[in-house]
Design a protein around this motif. Structure first.
Motif, PDB file in Angstrom:
ATOM      1  N   GLY A 126       0.956  -1.260  -0.109  1.00  0.00           N
ATOM      2  CA  GLY A 126       0.172   0.060  -0.086  1.00  0.00           C
ATOM      3  C   GLY A 126       0.830   1.245  -0.055  1.00  0.00           C
ATOM      4  O   GLY A 126       0.365   2.487   0.464  1.00  0.00           O
ATOM      5  N   GLY A 127       2.045   1.278  -0.523  1.00  0.00           N
ATOM      6  CA  GLY A 127       2.796   2.441  -0.573  1.00  0.00           C
ATOM      7  C   GLY A 127       3.732   2.514   0.578  1.00  0.00           C
ATOM      8  O   GLY A 127       4.292   3.484   0.583  1.00  0.00           O
ATOM      9  N   LEU A 128       3.725   1.668   1.713  1.00  0.00           N
ATOM     10  CA  LEU A 128       4.407   1.880   2.787  1.00  0.00           C
ATOM     11  C   LEU A 128       5.372   0.721   2.846  1.00  0.00           C
ATOM     12  O   LEU A 128       4.836  -0.466   2.681  1.00  0.00           O
ATOM     13  CB  LEU A 128       3.286   2.136   4.197  1.00  0.00           C
ATOM     14  N   LEU A 129       6.484   0.974   3.703  1.00  0.00           N
ATOM     15  CA  LEU A 129       7.713  -0.010   3.786  1.00  0.00           C
ATOM     16  C   LEU A 129       7.444  -0.705   5.308  1.00  0.00           C
ATOM     17  O   LEU A 129       6.914   0.010   6.231  1.00  0.00           O
ATOM     18  CB  LEU A 129       8.911   0.582   3.982  1.00  0.00           C
ATOM     19  N   GLU A 130       7.511  -2.068   5.290  1.00  0.00           N
ATOM     20  CA  GLU A 130       7.475  -2.637   6.690  1.00  0.00           C
ATOM     21  C   GLU A 130       8.413  -3.763   6.562  1.00  0.00           C
ATOM     22  O   GLU A 130       8.728  -4.320   5.590  1.00  0.00           O
ATOM     23  CB  GLU A 130       5.906  -3.250   6.999  1.00  0.00           C
ATOM     24  N   LYS A 131       9.109  -3.957   7.934  1.00  0.00           N
ATOM     25  CA  LYS A 131       9.967  -5.223   7.973  1.00  0.00           C
ATOM     26  C   LYS A 131       9.351  -6.266   8.070  1.00  0.00           C
ATOM     27  O   LYS A 131       8.196  -6.492   8.747  1.00  0.00           O
ATOM     28  CB  LYS A 131      10.884  -4.728   9.035  1.00  0.00           C
ATOM     29  N   VAL A 132       9.907  -7.386   7.509  1.00  0.00           N
ATOM     30  CA  VAL A 132       9.208  -9.018   7.681  1.00  0.00           C
ATOM     31  C   VAL A 132      10.186  -9.759   8.233  1.00  0.00           C
ATOM     32  O   VAL A 132      11.607  -9.379   8.415  1.00  0.00           O
ATOM     33  CB  VAL A 132       8.702  -9.302   6.259  1.00  0.00           C
ATOM     34  N   SER A 133       9.775 -10.943   8.601  1.00  0.00           N
ATOM     35  CA  SER A 133      10.793 -11.804   9.434  1.00  0.00           C
ATOM     36  C   SER A 133      11.577 -12.634   8.486  1.00  0.00           C
ATOM     37  O   SER A 133      12.297 -13.483   8.853  1.00  0.00           O
ATOM     38  CB  SER A 133      10.014 -12.900  10.318  1.00  0.00           C
ATOM     39  N   THR A 134      11.171 -12.686   7.115  1.00  0.00           N
ATOM     40  CA  THR A 134      12.242 -13.486   6.112  1.00  0.00           C
ATOM     41  C   THR A 134      13.622 -13.079   6.325  1.00  0.00           C
ATOM     42  O   THR A 134      14.021 -12.002   6.638  1.00  0.00           O
ATOM     43  CB  THR A 134      11.764 -12.995   4.707  1.00  0.00           C
ATOM     44  N   ARG A 135      14.347 -14.374   6.122  1.00  0.00           N
ATOM     45  CA  ARG A 135      15.677 -14.067   6.281  1.00  0.00           C
ATOM     46  C   ARG A 135      16.461 -15.348   5.662  1.00  0.00           C
ATOM     47  O   ARG A 135      15.998 -16.200   5.337  1.00  0.00           O
ATOM     48  CB  ARG A 135      16.229 -13.873   7.709  1.00  0.00           C
ATOM     49  N   PHE A 136      17.816 -15.048   5.316  1.00  0.00           N
ATOM     50  CA  PHE A 136      18.622 -16.150   4.527  1.00  0.00           C
ATOM     51  C   PHE A 136      19.564 -16.707   5.856  1.00  0.00           C
ATOM     52  O   PHE A 136      19.779 -15.855   6.882  1.00  0.00           O
ATOM     53  CB  PHE A 136      19.320 -15.294   3.519  1.00  0.00           C
TER      54      PHE A 136
ATOM     55  N   VAL B 186       3.265  16.893 -20.954  1.00  0.00           N
ATOM     56  CA  VAL B 186       4.184  16.089 -19.776  1.00  0.00           C
ATOM     57  C   VAL B 186       3.144  15.948 -18.787  1.00  0.00           C
ATOM     58  O   VAL B 186       2.387  16.746 -18.247  1.00  0.00           O
ATOM     59  CB  VAL B 186       5.260  17.170 -19.394  1.00  0.00           C
ATOM     60  N   ILE B 187       3.138  14.625 -18.301  1.00  0.00           N
ATOM     61  CA  ILE B 187       2.445  14.048 -17.095  1.00  0.00           C
ATOM     62  C   ILE B 187       3.185  13.682 -16.014  1.00  0.00           C
ATOM     63  O   ILE B 187       4.199  13.028 -15.931  1.00  0.00           O
ATOM     64  CB  ILE B 187       1.468  13.180 -17.601  1.00  0.00           C
ATOM     65  N   GLN B 188       2.848  14.517 -14.883  1.00  0.00           N
ATOM     66  CA  GLN B 188       3.587  14.316 -13.593  1.00  0.00           C
ATOM     67  C   GLN B 188       3.134  13.363 -12.514  1.00  0.00           C
ATOM     68  O   GLN B 188       1.719  13.481 -12.418  1.00  0.00           O
ATOM     69  CB  GLN B 188       3.782  15.441 -12.933  1.00  0.00           C
ATOM     70  N   VAL B 189       3.549  12.280 -12.243  1.00  0.00           N
ATOM     71  CA  VAL B 189       2.963  11.432 -11.081  1.00  0.00           C
ATOM     72  C   VAL B 189       3.661  11.420  -9.881  1.00  0.00           C
ATOM     73  O   VAL B 189       5.038  11.823 -10.034  1.00  0.00           O
ATOM     74  CB  VAL B 189       2.941   9.980 -11.674  1.00  0.00           C
ATOM     75  N   ALA B 190       3.250  11.284  -8.925  1.00  0.00           N
ATOM     76  CA  ALA B 190       3.804  11.291  -7.450  1.00  0.00           C
ATOM     77  C   ALA B 190       3.413  10.287  -6.372  1.00  0.00           C
ATOM     78  O   ALA B 190       2.026   9.803  -6.568  1.00  0.00           O
ATOM     79  CB  ALA B 190       3.573  12.718  -6.980  1.00  0.00           C
ATOM     80  N   ARG B 191       4.129   9.736  -5.647  1.00  0.00           N
ATOM     81  CA  ARG B 191       3.579   9.044  -4.693  1.00  0.00           C
ATOM     82  C   ARG B 191       3.537   9.902  -3.439  1.00  0.00           C
ATOM     83  O   ARG B 191       4.454  10.570  -2.728  1.00  0.00           O
ATOM     84  CB  ARG B 191       4.527   7.727  -4.222  1.00  0.00           C
ATOM     85  N   LEU B 192       2.228  10.035  -2.900  1.00  0.00           N
ATOM     86  CA  LEU B 192       1.835  11.124  -1.752  1.00  0.00           C
ATOM     87  C   LEU B 192       2.534  10.579  -0.608  1.00  0.00           C
ATOM     88  O   LEU B 192       3.037   9.319  -0.345  1.00  0.00           O
ATOM     89  CB  LEU B 192       0.561  11.341  -1.628  1.00  0.00           C
ATOM     90  N   MET B 193       2.724  11.395   0.767  1.00  0.00           N
ATOM     91  CA  MET B 193       3.077  10.891   1.886  1.00  0.00           C
ATOM     92  C   MET B 193       2.428   9.633   2.431  1.00  0.00           C
ATOM     93  O   MET B 193       2.798   8.941   3.339  1.00  0.00           O
ATOM     94  CB  MET B 193       3.098  12.029   2.992  1.00  0.00           C
ATOM     95  N   ASP B 194       1.145   9.597   2.364  1.00  0.00           N
ATOM     96  CA  ASP B 194       0.457   8.295   2.637  1.00  0.00           C
ATOM     97  C   ASP B 194       0.770   7.085   1.920  1.00  0.00           C
ATOM     98  O   ASP B 194      -0.053   6.183   2.128  1.00  0.00           O
ATOM     99  CB  ASP B 194      -1.226   8.736   2.761  1.00  0.00           C
ATOM    100  N   GLY B 195       1.557   7.211   0.772  1.00  0.00           N
ATOM    101  CA  GLY B 195       1.701   6.039   0.146  1.00  0.00           C
ATOM    102  C   GLY B 195       1.138   5.855  -1.277  1.00  0.00           C
ATOM    103  O   GLY B 195       1.437   5.110  -1.992  1.00  0.00           O
ATOM    104  N   ARG B 196       0.089   6.709  -1.532  1.00  0.00           N
ATOM    105  CA  ARG B 196      -0.914   6.623  -2.303  1.00  0.00           C
ATOM    106  C   ARG B 196      -0.280   7.281  -3.638  1.00  0.00           C
ATOM    107  O   ARG B 196       0.588   8.446  -3.511  1.00  0.00           O
ATOM    108  CB  ARG B 196      -2.331   6.905  -2.321  1.00  0.00           C
TER     109      ARG B 196
END
Length: 455
Positions: free
Chosen positions: A129-139, A373-383
Motif C-alpha cells: 500500500g505504498g508503505l514500507l514494513e520489515k518482515v521476518s524473512t531471512r537467509f 508532460v504528465i507528472q506522477v507522484a507518491r504522496l506521503m500516505d503511500g498513495r
C-alpha cells in the motif's frame, strides 16, 4: 514409476558446490534459526539424492510427492521430530529452495506486496500500500543470499561477481530485479525486486483508485488517440510505468508498436508489438547493446509508435528525432520531480549523446517533439496520484513554454495520515482541443472549467 533420485553414476554437482553441501551445518540457539538451518541442511543433502536434470520433466505436484518421501527419510536419519504441519511446511520451503527463490517465494506469491527489498541476509523489507514494513524473512547467511541472486541473474543470461558486482535482471514473471554485492555493498549482498503486476491496470482501475479523475482520463484518452507525444515524469515508485501501461491501452490495435527497455516490464495490450531489450557486455566487455542502439534500429522496423520504458542517457536525442520525423504518438518516462525538471533532464540527456548541439537547438528539438508532460507522484500516505498534466506550447526566446491543464491540490492530512486534496482544472483551453478535433475526437469544454473540482 517416475523418480528424480539420482543414480550413483550420475554426474556430480559442479566443483565447489559439493563441498559446501557436505560441510557441517552451524547450530542455532533460537528456534527460528534452528528451523532455517534444518531447511538449508535438508536442501543441501537433497541435492545429492536427486537428479536435477529430471526436474524439468515433471510438474511441481509430482516433484512434491517424491521429494516429500526423501525429506522424511532425511528427517528420520537426523532424528528430527516434527508434527505433520511442520513437515509440510518444511517440504514446501525445501521445494521453494529447489525450484524457486527460497525464502523469497512467499513474498513473491503475496499479491499485496509491490516491492521486496533485501538489505543483507538478515534484513528484508516489503512495500504494501505504498508503505514500507520489515518482515521476518531471512537467509541463512550471505552465501545463501548470493546463491539466490546467482540463480536469478543466470536465468536471463547475465552475471554478477566481483568484476561485475551489480546487475539489472528480471524474473520469469516479468518482475524487475536489481542486485549489488560486496565489495560495493558493504553490509552484504542487496537485492531489490519490483514485482510485476499480475493483472494489467487499466485507466478505469486508476480512476477507481482515485489516482486519476474522470475528466483527466478522458483527456489522456484523447492525447493518445490524437497521437500526441507524451513524457511521463515522476520519482522512483511513483507509478510512471503503471500509467504508461494504462495509457497505451488507447492505442489502436492496428498500429505497429516497438517497445525498448533495459528490463522488459511493459504490459501493452495490443497484438502487433515488438519488444526489444538491452544487453549488457559479456565477460570480455564486448557485445553490449544499449537503448540508443535499439532506438536507432527501431526506426528501421516500420513502427507506428515507439515506446521507451525510461530514457536515461543519449537515447533521448534519438527518441526526439523519432518523434519529430513521423513517429507521432510515441511515449516514454523520465525520473524528475516536476514537469519543468523533466524537460531539463531531457536536455541534459541530449548532452550525453555526444552530438554537438547548442542549448537553444536542444530546447527547440524538445519543444517540437514533446506535446504533453504528465507528472506522477507518491504522496506521503503511500498513495500514487497524477499531480499535473501540462502541455508544451512552444518557445519564447530560449525558454520552452508550458501550460498546466490539470493538477492535484493537497489541502492537508487526516488524523489517520491520509493526504487530503482534490483535482482541479486550471481553466486553460489546451491546443489539444484542435489536435483532437483533427482526428475526429471531440472534447467538451466543460472538462476544463476552473470551478470544476474533482475528488
Amino acid at each position: 514409476m517416475w523418480n528424480v533420485r539420482r543414480s550413483d553414476d550420475a554426474a556430480r554437482l559442479r566443483p565447489g558446490l559439493s563441498e559446501s553441501i557436505r560441510a557441517d551445518e552451524p547450530s542455532y540457539p533460537q528456534e527460528n534459526d534452528r528451523k532455517l538451518a534444518l531447511k538449508v541442511s535438508i536442501h543441501r543433502k537433497l541435492l545429492d539424492k536427486i537428479n536435477l536434470a529430471a526436474l524439468d520433466q515433471f510438474t511441481r505436484e509430482q516433484i512434491e510427492a517424491e521429494i516429500k518421501d526423501i525429506v522424511l527419510e532425511l528427517l528420520e536419519s537426523q532424528r528430527e521430530l516434527l508434527n505433520a504441519r511442520e513437515r509440510q511446511e518444511l517440504v514446501t520451503e525445501v521445494l521453494d529452495e529447489l525450484l524457486g527463490l527460497g525464502p523469497l517465494e512467499p513474498l513473491l506469491k503475496d499479491q499485496t506486496i509491490t516491492d521486496i527489498l533485501v538489505n543483507g541476509p538478515d534484513t528484508v523489507f516489503v512495500e504494501r500500500g505504498g508503505l514500507l514494513e520489515k518482515v521476518s524473512t531471512r537467509f541463512q547467511d550471505d552465501k545463501h543470499l548470493l546463491r539466490i541472486i546467482q540463480k536469478i541473474v543466470s536465468a536471463v543470461g547475465r552475471r554478477i561477481d566481483e568484476s561485475s558486482p551489480y546487475v539489472d535482471a528480471r524474473l520469469a514473471d516479468g518482475s524487475r530485479v536489481n542486485a549489488i554485492i560486496p565489495p560495493l555493498a558493504i553490509d552484504g549482498s542487496t537485492l531489490s525486486i519490483r514485482k510485476f503486476a499480475k493483472q494489467r491496470i487499466s485507466m478505469e482501475r486508476l480512476v477507481e483508485l482515485g489516482s486519476v479523475p474522470v475528466p483527466m482520463a478522458e483527456v489522456m484518452k484523447a492525447i493518445v488517440r490524437a497521437r500526441r507525444n507524451v513524457l511521463i515524469s515522476g520519482g522512483t515508485g511513483s507509478g510512471k510505468t503503471t500509467l504508461l501501461n494504462a495509457m497505451s491501452s488507447f492505442i489502436d490495435h492496428r498500429e505497429r508498436i516497438v517497445t525498448i527497455e533495459d528490463s522488459a516490464e511493459l504490459q501493452l495490450q495490443q497484438e502487433h508489438i515488438v519488444r526489444l531489450e538491452t544487453r549488457p557486455p559479456n565477460l570480455e566487455g564486448k557485445g553490449e547493446v544499449s537503448q540508443r542502439d535499439l532506438v536507432k534500429n527501431a526506426l528501421r522496423m516500420r513502427p507506428d509508435r515507439i515506446i521507451i520504458g525510461e530514457v536515461r542517457a543519449g537515447e533521448a536525442f534519438d527518441m526526439l528525432q523519432a518523434m519529430n520525423t513521423g513517429h507521432d504518438g510515441s511515449m516514454t518516462t523520465v525520473h524528475a520531480n516536476t514537469p519543468r525538471d523533466a524537460l531539463a533532464r531531457v536536455e541534459q540527456m541530449i548532452g550525453m549523446s555526444g552530438i554537438d548541439i547548442t542549448p537553444r537547438s536542444a530546447r527547440t528539438q524538445i519543444a517540437s517533439a514533446i506535446n504533453v508532460v504528465i507528472q506522477v507522484a507518491r504522496l506521503m500516505d503511500g498513495r500514487r496520484r497524477v499531480v499535473s498534466l501540462s502541455e508544451v506550447t512552444g518557445m519564447e526566446g530560449d525558454t520552452i513554454t508550458m501550460q498546466e491543464i490539470f493538477r492535484f491540490k493537497a489541502t492537508g492530512r487526516a488524523d489517520d495520515g491520509t493526504v487530503l486534496g482534490h483535482f482541479e482544472a486550471t481553466g486553460i483551453r489546451p491546443k489539444l482541443l484542435n489536435d483532437a478535433r483533427a482526428y475526429g475526437i471531440e472534447l467538451s469544454a466543460e472538462l476544463f472549467r476552473p470551478e470544476l473540482q474533482m475528488n
